[in-house]
Scaffold this motif. Structure first.
Motif: not given
Length: 314
Positions: A249-268
């Motif tokens: 099992r793995l658990a961590l906090n991440v940053a999820l952001r919207g990117v670009g004009d086409a409705g994309g996502l970035a998870l960092a």
């Protein structure tokens, strides 16, 4: 005496009198798009977050003897104070910080200028993930690793093979496949030595990629963190991480952001993995004695940015 102690902090009445007197410069230090929407009448603009802020101020206020009133968003925002400190370090003799900022000005019902003076934009609109399915863009995604030993550290990359996310009512599920055969070192300059380390990492000493060519995040779940800000992790990720045939099992906090004009996502995010939990034991003093210079830290650091595009036809 520090610049912070020399700042002349003023309230709403003094700020209003300064603006009406027109004997000095009123400086809005927020971003230009916010200034364009609404600002104190007669104010000039120089964004304190820009690296050219000092040059911009020098152009707007070349005479450093002229009084300058600076304001930012308002209480709890450090933009006005930071700008005032910079002006004092530049040699301006009379710097006044309107600490209440634009919020106090607006709350008092005082006049405003701009294209949308009555708008009240959210300072940091919450990230709301639209329902739908998103596919990993492997070319735009990156995973960087760092391993350490007594002599220092090595770092490099490993490629993503495939992945997807699906969101419903703000919560996400998904999976991620990692191509362990793509592991590369980036810090060894010697072209003859670099492949030696890469082969070592691919061997049964470490990740045994001939037998276990992929690692994976399985049964991924993403849940919003209620106390997140726009610059901190905003989701809790939990998953089963499969590596070298073992699942933990793995658990961590991440940053999820919207990117670009086409409705994309970035998870960092970033995590430190104890590799021995997945049977990667080489050089670990927990499992071997008399290692000499073969000691390797148990922790491996991973920094990742995973980019997703909306699935076609969603």
């Amino acid at each position: 005496m520090t610049t912070e102690h020399r700042i002349r902090r003023i309230g709403l009445a003094a700020a209003r009198a300064f603006v009406q007197a027109r004997t000095g410069i009123v400086l809005d230090v927020m971003v230009p798009e916010h200034f364009e929407q609404r600002h104190i009448p007669g104010a000039l603009q120089a964004c304190v977050h820009e690296v050219v802020f000092c040059d911009a101020v020098a152009a707007l206020a070349p005479d450093r003897a002229v009084p300058v009133l600076v304001y930012g968003a308002g209480a709890g925002s450090q933009d006005g104070r930071m700008a005032a400190e910079k002006l004092l370090r530049l040699g301006h003799a009379d710097v006044r910080w309107f600490a209440g900022g634009l919020e106090a000005w607006c709350a008092a019902g005082l006049p405003l200028e701009g294209s949308a003076p009555h708008a009240r934009p959210d300072a940091h609109p919450p990230v709301v993930m639209p329902d739908g399915t998103y596919m990993l863009d492997t070319a735009a995604s990156a995973i960087r690793w760092t391993g350490r030993n007594d002599n220092g550290a090595h770092h490099g990359t490993v490629n993503c093979a495939a992945g997807s996310l699906a969101f419903s009512r703000g919560h996400g599920t998904g999976d991620l496949r990692i191509d362990m055969r793509s592991i590369r070192d980036l810090d060894i300059a010697d072209a003859a030595l670099r492949p030696v380390l890469e082969a070592h990492l691919a061997s049964d000493d470490f990740f045994f990629t001939a037998l276990f060519p992929q690692a994976a995040l399985e049964d991924m779940a993403l849940a919003p963190l209620p106390s997140a800000t726009a610059t901190t992790p905003n989701y809790r990720l939990t998953a089963q991480f499969a590596l070298r045939g073992m699942r933990r099992r793995l658990a961590l906090n991440v940053a999820l952001r919207g990117v670009g004009d086409a409705g994309g996502l970035a998870l960092a995010g970033h995590c430190d993995l104890n590799r021995t939990r997945w049977g990667v034991l080489y050089g670990s003093a927990r499992f071997f004695r008399h290692l000499g210079h073969h000691r390797v830290d148990d922790a491996i650091s991973l920094d990742f940015r995973l980019v997703y595009a909306p699935a076609r036809g969603r």
